[in-house]
Design a protein around this motif. Structure first.
Motif, short mmCIF file in Angstrom:
data_model
loop_
_atom_site.label_atom_id
_atom_site.label_comp_id
_atom_site.label_asym_id
_atom_site.label_seq_id
_atom_site.Cartn_x
_atom_site.Cartn_y
_atom_site.Cartn_z
N LYS A 1 0.84 -1.20 0.00
CA LYS A 1 0.00 0.00 0.00
C LYS A 1 0.87 1.25 0.00
CE LYS A 1 -3.32 -0.11 2.97
NZ LYS A 1 -4.19 0.03 4.14
N SER A 2 0.48 2.20 -0.83
CA SER A 2 1.15 3.49 -0.88
C SER A 2 0.09 4.55 -0.60
CB SER A 2 1.79 3.70 -2.25
OG SER A 2 2.38 4.96 -2.33
N VAL A 3 0.28 5.32 0.46
CA VAL A 3 -0.70 6.33 0.86
C VAL A 3 -0.11 7.72 0.58
CG1 VAL A 3 -2.06 7.26 2.77
CG2 VAL A 3 -1.58 4.82 2.67
N SER A 4 -0.88 8.53 -0.13
CA SER A 4 -0.48 9.91 -0.39
C SER A 4 -1.64 10.82 -0.02
CB SER A 4 -0.07 10.09 -1.85
OG SER A 4 -1.15 9.76 -2.70
N THR A 5 -1.38 12.10 0.03
CA THR A 5 -2.41 13.08 0.39
C THR A 5 -2.81 13.86 -0.85
OG1 THR A 5 -1.46 13.25 2.60
CG2 THR A 5 -2.97 15.00 1.93
N ASP A 6 -4.11 13.94 -1.07
CA ASP A 6 -4.63 14.73 -2.19
C ASP A 6 -4.31 16.20 -1.93
OD1 ASP A 6 -6.96 16.45 -3.38
OD2 ASP A 6 -6.96 14.57 -4.52
N SER A 7 -3.69 16.85 -2.92
CA SER A 7 -3.25 18.23 -2.72
C SER A 7 -4.39 19.24 -2.65
CB SER A 7 -2.28 18.63 -3.84
OG SER A 7 -2.94 18.53 -5.09
N ILE A 8 -5.54 18.90 -3.22
CA ILE A 8 -6.68 19.83 -3.21
C ILE A 8 -7.55 19.64 -1.98
CG2 ILE A 8 -8.76 20.54 -4.45
CD1 ILE A 8 -7.30 19.73 -7.04
N THR A 54 -7.36 14.69 1.48
CA THR A 54 -7.75 13.33 1.85
C THR A 54 -6.66 12.35 1.44
OG1 THR A 54 -8.92 13.08 -0.25
CG2 THR A 54 -10.21 13.83 1.64
N GLU A 55 -6.69 11.18 2.07
CA GLU A 55 -5.73 10.14 1.74
C GLU A 55 -6.11 9.46 0.42
OE1 GLU A 55 -5.48 7.35 4.92
OE2 GLU A 55 -4.02 8.56 6.01
N THR A 56 -5.11 9.22 -0.40
CA THR A 56 -5.29 8.48 -1.64
C THR A 56 -4.45 7.21 -1.53
OG1 THR A 56 -5.58 10.54 -2.86
CG2 THR A 56 -5.06 8.57 -4.14
N ILE A 57 -5.09 6.07 -1.68
CA ILE A 57 -4.39 4.79 -1.54
C ILE A 57 -4.20 4.18 -2.92
CG2 ILE A 57 -4.54 2.46 -0.62
CD1 ILE A 57 -6.19 3.63 1.69
#
Length: 109
Positions: free
Chosen positions: A14-21, A24-27
Motif C-alpha cells: 500500500k502506498s498512501v499519499s495526500t490529495d493536494s486539493i 484526503t488520503e489516496t491509496i
C-alpha cells in the motif's frame, strides 16, 4: 516439509499519499514482487457474515513462498486474478527456507 511452489503471484504494498486539493488520503497499490507461491485452503474454508447490508463470504487460505524479509500483513497478493489480503504473518518455516501467511479472499454475493 513438502512445499509445492506451483503458482505465480503478485505481492503488492500500500502506498498512501495526500490529495493536494482536498487533503484526503489516496491509496494506491504498487508492485513489490512477482514470486512463486503455494496456496492451501483452510478448513472450514468459508465463513459468512453481513457487513453494511452485504452478504460477505470470507475464504481463508494458507500462503507459502520462499523466505523474504520484506513482506508484512499490510500487503496483499494477487493469485490467478483474485485479490487476497494478508491477514496474519509472515512466519518463518522450515528453518527460514519459507514464509507462511494467512490470506483471505472476500467476495460479495
Amino acid at each position: 516439509m513438502n512445499v509445492n511452489l506451483n503458482k505465480r503471484c503478485r505481492v503488492e504494498r500500500k502506498s498512501v499519499s495526500t490529495d493536494s486539493i482536498y487533503g484526503t488520503e489516496t491509496i494506491t497499490w504498487t508492485l513489490l514482487a512477482v514470486i512463486w507461491c503455494e496456496v492451501q485452503d483452510v478448513l472450514p474454508s468459508r465463513a459468512e457474515s453481513i457487513e453494511m447490508n452485504l452478504n460477505m463470504a470470507k475464504n481463508p487460505a494458507r500462503w507459502r513462498a520462499r523466505h523474504r524479509t520484506d513482506i508484512d500483513s499490510s500487503m496483499r497478493v494477487l493469485i490467478d486474478g483474485v485479490l487476497y489480503q494478508i491477514i496474519s504473518g509472515p512466519a518463518s518455516i522450515d528453518n527460514k527456507k519459507y514464509i507462511e501467511c494467512m490470506i483471505e479472499k472476500y467476495s460479495t454475493s
